[in-house]
Scaffold this motif. Structure first.
Motif, PDB file in Angstrom:
ATOM      1  N   ILE A 168     -26.042 -19.264 -25.457  1.00  0.00           N
ATOM      2  CA  ILE A 168     -26.686 -20.576 -25.564  1.00  0.00           C
ATOM      3  C   ILE A 168     -25.608 -21.658 -25.584  1.00  0.00           C
ATOM      4  O   ILE A 168     -24.767 -21.699 -26.486  1.00  0.00           O
ATOM      5  CB  ILE A 168     -27.562 -20.647 -26.823  1.00  0.00           C
ATOM      6  N   ILE A 169     -25.645 -22.528 -24.591  1.00  0.00           N
ATOM      7  CA  ILE A 169     -24.622 -23.558 -24.404  1.00  0.00           C
ATOM      8  C   ILE A 169     -25.243 -24.925 -24.659  1.00  0.00           C
ATOM      9  O   ILE A 169     -26.284 -25.271 -24.085  1.00  0.00           O
ATOM     10  CB  ILE A 169     -24.029 -23.488 -22.985  1.00  0.00           C
ATOM     11  N   THR A 170     -24.599 -25.710 -25.533  1.00  0.00           N
ATOM     12  CA  THR A 170     -25.135 -27.011 -25.921  1.00  0.00           C
ATOM     13  C   THR A 170     -24.150 -28.127 -25.575  1.00  0.00           C
ATOM     14  O   THR A 170     -23.032 -27.873 -25.121  1.00  0.00           O
ATOM     15  CB  THR A 170     -25.398 -27.060 -27.433  1.00  0.00           C
ATOM     16  N   ASP A 171     -24.579 -29.363 -25.827  1.00  0.00           N
ATOM     17  CA  ASP A 171     -23.638 -30.477 -25.775  1.00  0.00           C
ATOM     18  C   ASP A 171     -22.915 -30.577 -27.122  1.00  0.00           C
ATOM     19  O   ASP A 171     -23.104 -29.734 -28.004  1.00  0.00           O
ATOM     20  CB  ASP A 171     -24.347 -31.781 -25.404  1.00  0.00           C
ATOM     21  N   PHE A 172     -22.102 -31.613 -27.286  1.00  0.00           N
ATOM     22  CA  PHE A 172     -21.282 -31.746 -28.487  1.00  0.00           C
ATOM     23  C   PHE A 172     -21.924 -32.644 -29.547  1.00  0.00           C
ATOM     24  O   PHE A 172     -21.233 -33.164 -30.422  1.00  0.00           O
ATOM     25  CB  PHE A 172     -19.896 -32.295 -28.131  1.00  0.00           C
ATOM     26  N   SER A 173     -23.238 -32.817 -29.499  1.00  0.00           N
ATOM     27  CA  SER A 173     -23.918 -33.671 -30.483  1.00  0.00           C
ATOM     28  C   SER A 173     -24.151 -32.879 -31.770  1.00  0.00           C
ATOM     29  O   SER A 173     -25.243 -32.374 -32.028  1.00  0.00           O
ATOM     30  CB  SER A 173     -25.250 -34.176 -29.915  1.00  0.00           C
ATOM     31  N   TYR A 174     -23.103 -32.767 -32.570  1.00  0.00           N
ATOM     32  CA  TYR A 174     -23.204 -31.989 -33.807  1.00  0.00           C
ATOM     33  C   TYR A 174     -24.372 -32.474 -34.664  1.00  0.00           C
ATOM     34  O   TYR A 174     -24.571 -33.665 -34.852  1.00  0.00           O
ATOM     35  CB  TYR A 174     -21.911 -32.097 -34.612  1.00  0.00           C
ATOM     36  N   GLY A 175     -25.146 -31.532 -35.154  1.00  0.00           N
ATOM     37  CA  GLY A 175     -26.286 -31.859 -36.002  1.00  0.00           C
ATOM     38  C   GLY A 175     -27.576 -32.074 -35.246  1.00  0.00           C
ATOM     39  O   GLY A 175     -28.668 -31.966 -35.832  1.00  0.00           O
ATOM     40  N   ASP A 176     -27.506 -32.375 -33.978  1.00  0.00           N
ATOM     41  CA  ASP A 176     -28.708 -32.589 -33.163  1.00  0.00           C
ATOM     42  C   ASP A 176     -28.400 -32.262 -31.702  1.00  0.00           C
ATOM     43  O   ASP A 176     -28.749 -33.001 -30.785  1.00  0.00           O
ATOM     44  CB  ASP A 176     -29.182 -34.034 -33.293  1.00  0.00           C
ATOM     45  N   ALA A 177     -27.739 -31.133 -31.491  1.00  0.00           N
ATOM     46  CA  ALA A 177     -27.298 -30.755 -30.151  1.00  0.00           C
ATOM     47  C   ALA A 177     -28.481 -30.403 -29.252  1.00  0.00           C
ATOM     48  O   ALA A 177     -29.538 -29.974 -29.715  1.00  0.00           O
ATOM     49  CB  ALA A 177     -26.337 -29.564 -30.235  1.00  0.00           C
ATOM     50  N   VAL A 178     -28.268 -30.586 -27.967  1.00  0.00           N
ATOM     51  CA  VAL A 178     -29.276 -30.260 -26.951  1.00  0.00           C
ATOM     52  C   VAL A 178     -28.777 -29.066 -26.149  1.00  0.00           C
ATOM     53  O   VAL A 178     -27.607 -29.017 -25.737  1.00  0.00           O
ATOM     54  CB  VAL A 178     -29.511 -31.463 -26.013  1.00  0.00           C
ATOM     55  N   ILE A 179     -29.651 -28.088 -25.921  1.00  0.00           N
ATOM     56  CA  ILE A 179     -29.282 -26.929 -25.108  1.00  0.00           C
ATOM     57  C   ILE A 179     -29.167 -27.368 -23.656  1.00  0.00           C
ATOM     58  O   ILE A 179     -30.109 -27.907 -23.070  1.00  0.00           O
ATOM     59  CB  ILE A 179     -30.320 -25.806 -25.245  1.00  0.00           C
ATOM     60  N   LYS A 180     -27.985 -27.156 -23.070  1.00  0.00           N
ATOM     61  CA  LYS A 180     -27.739 -27.557 -21.686  1.00  0.00           C
ATOM     62  C   LYS A 180     -28.038 -26.423 -20.709  1.00  0.00           C
ATOM     63  O   LYS A 180     -28.528 -26.654 -19.611  1.00  0.00           O
ATOM     64  CB  LYS A 180     -26.288 -28.011 -21.519  1.00  0.00           C
ATOM     65  N   GLU A 181     -27.711 -25.194 -21.103  1.00  0.00           N
ATOM     66  CA  GLU A 181     -27.992 -24.040 -20.250  1.00  0.00           C
ATOM     67  C   GLU A 181     -27.922 -22.775 -21.087  1.00  0.00           C
ATOM     68  O   GLU A 181     -27.450 -22.774 -22.219  1.00  0.00           O
ATOM     69  CB  GLU A 181     -27.002 -23.967 -19.090  1.00  0.00           C
ATOM     70  N   VAL A 182     -28.430 -21.692 -20.501  1.00  0.00           N
ATOM     71  CA  VAL A 182     -28.391 -20.377 -21.147  1.00  0.00           C
ATOM     72  C   VAL A 182     -27.856 -19.362 -20.149  1.00  0.00           C
ATOM     73  O   VAL A 182     -28.343 -19.272 -19.017  1.00  0.00           O
ATOM     74  CB  VAL A 182     -29.794 -19.938 -21.629  1.00  0.00           C
TER      75      VAL A 182
END
Length: 396
Positions: free
Chosen positions: A103-117
C-alpha cells in the motif's frame, strides 16, 4: 470458482482477545467454504486513543511523522495476534503491515491518501494457500516510511485492497448490523437498509453516518466492488451496497444524519459575500456550511479546530463565534424528498437558534445547538421516514 473475499474488522470487533477469537472463527468458516480470504484489522478497542494520550504526555505538539509511527503500531498488534489465532485454529496465515502489503500513500502524515497498491505481496501469499492479514490504516509514502490514513482508514484499506485484487466482495464488520436511516443508537425507529447504492452510502458517510468511512465508500464505487456492512457480533446479513443511481430507488428521503464538534460565525450585513466566497473556494478555510441571506453571506459553520483561523479571517467582517453547534442533515434523492424535508425543517419548534444552511446538493442542512441535536434528528426522522417500510430495500 474460488471466491476472493476481503473482511475488515473494526476496533470494537477486536476489543478483547475473546472478540478476536470470535472473528478468527468467522474467518476460518469462510475458508472452509473454499474462499480465499484477505483480512484487514483495526487497532484493538481504544488503542489509538490511548496511544494519542500517551504522546500528549511527552509532547504538547508531537511531530506528525513520529505520531504516525506510533499510531501504526496499534493495527500491527491486532494483525500479529490475528495471524497467531488463525494458526492456532489450524489455518495458514501471514501478517503484513500496510507497507509490506504494497500500500503506497502520499506524504500527508496523519491523513495520507492511498496512491496505488502493488497487489503482488498479497497475491503471492494467497497462491500459497494462506489467509493474508493486513494492518489497516497505514501505508508507505516512500523509502521505509509509514503514514497513516486518518480515522476510519482501515475501511479504506479494505476497499482499496478489494479493488486492486479484484475481490468478489468486501465485508466491513463493525458493531452495528448494517446501514440505517439514522443512528440506531440514538434515534427511535431508525431502519436498516437491506440494499443501498454507492452514491447514497457516500452521502450518508460524508455527512456524519460513521458506519463506513467516506473514502472507503468512494473506493468501493470506483472499483465497483460489492460492499457488505454487517455486525461481527451477530449472524445477521447486514446491508449490501450495489451499483445503482439516485433515481433508480423509489423512496424520496435516504436518511437523517448529524455532525458535532462545530462552531458557527454570524456576520454583519456588510460582509462581502464574494470575497469570503473566494476564500472558501480556494480552500483556505474548510468551512462545513454557508448560509446566504439574499445577497449577503450571513452564517458560516466550521469544525472547532478551524475556528481560531476562521475568526482571524472574518474579524474585519464582524464575525463572532458561536460554540457548541452541530449540523443536522436530511439527505434526499428526489424533488419530492426535497420538498418534504425542507417543509419539515421549517416547521420545527426549535427555530429561535437554528439556521438552515447550504452544504451540498441533495441535502437540507440545519445549524443547531448541540444540546438539541438528537431531538431535532428524531423529529425530522419521524416526519421524513414515516411512510417508508422497514427494512428498506433499494431494489434496482
Amino acid at each position: 470458482m474460488v471466491e476472493l473475499v476481503v473482511q475488515k474488522y473494526g476496533g470494537t470487533s477486536l476489543q478483547t482477545t475473546g472478540r478476536m477469537a470470535e472473528a478468527a472463527d468467522r474467518i476460518i468458516k469462510e475458508t472452509k467454504r473454499g474462499s480465499q480470504v484477505i483480512v484487514v484489522v483495526s487497532a484493538m478497542g481504544r488503542t489509538t486513543d490511548d496511544l494519542t494520550t500517551l504522546a500528549g504526555q511527552v509532547s504538547s505538539c508531537p511531530p506528525a511523522r513520529e505520531m504516525d509511527l506510533l499510531l501504526s503500531t496499534g493495527e500491527q498488534v491486532s494483525c500479529a495476534l490475528m495471524a497467531m489465532a488463525l494458526k492456532a485454529g489450524g489455518v495458514e496465515a501471514e501478517a503484513l503491515t500496510g507497507p509490506q502489503a504494497g500500500i503506497i500513500t502520499d506524504f500527508s502524515y496523519g491523513d495520507a491518501v492511498i496512491k496505488e497498491v502493488d497487489p503482488e505481496p498479497v497475491r503471492s501469499r494467497l497462491k500459497e494457500g494462506k489467509v493474508v492479514i493486513v494492518s489497516g490504516f497505514q501505508g508507505c509514502p516512500g523509502g521505509h516510511e509509514v503514514a497513516t490514513l486518518g480515522r476510519g482508514g482501515s475501511d479504506t484499506t479494505a476497499a482499496v485492497l478489494a479493488g486492486a485484487l479484484k475481490a468478489d466482495r468486501c465485508e466491513i464488520f463493525t458493531d452495528v448490523d448494517g446501514v440505517y436511516t439514522a443512528d440506531p443508537g440514538t434515534i427511535t425507529g431508525a431502519r436498516k437498509y437491506e440494499q443501498l447504492d454507492y452514491e447514497s452510502l457516500s452521502a450518508l458517510a460524508e455527512l456524519g453516518a460513521s458506519v463506513v468511512h467516506p473514502r472507503a465508500a468512494a473506493a468501493a464505487e470506483a472499483w465497483q466492488i460489492p460492499l457488505v456492512v454487517r455486525s461481527s457480533l451477530t449472524e445477521q446479513t447486514g446491508t449490501t451496497i450495489l451499483p445503482g443511481t439516485w433515481s433508480s430507488c423509489s423512496f424520496p428521503v435516504i436518511g437523517v444524519t448529524s455532525e458535532t464538534g462545530l462552531s458557527s460565525f454570524s456576520l454583519h450585513e456588510g460582509a462581502d459575500r464574494r470575497e469570503i466566497g473566494r476564500e472558501w473556494k480556494n480552500g483556505l478555510c474548510p468551512w462545513k456550511a454557508v448560509q446566504h441571506v439574499k445577497n449577503r453571506l450571513y452564517r458560516i459553520v466550521v469544525r472547532n479546530e478551524e475556528a481560531p483561523h476562521t475568526k482571524s479571517l472574518l474579524s474585519r467582517f464582524g464575525g463572532r463565534p458561536d460554540t457548541g453547534r452541530a449540523l443536522v442533515h436530511v439527505i434526499f434523492r428526489s424533488k419530492e424528498g426535497k420538498q418534504k424535508a425542507g417543509s419539515f425543517m421549517r416547521d420545527l419548534p426549535y427555530t429561535q437558534d437554528c439556521f438552515m444552511v447550504e452544504t451540498q446538493p441533495h441535502v437540507w442542512s440545519m445549524d443547531v445547538p448541540e444540546r438539541h441535536r438528537v431531538n431535532i434528528c428524531q423529529a425530522l426522522h419521524d416526519r421524513c421516514m414515516e411512510k417508508e417500510a422497514a427494512p428498506i430495500s433499494a431494489a434496482h
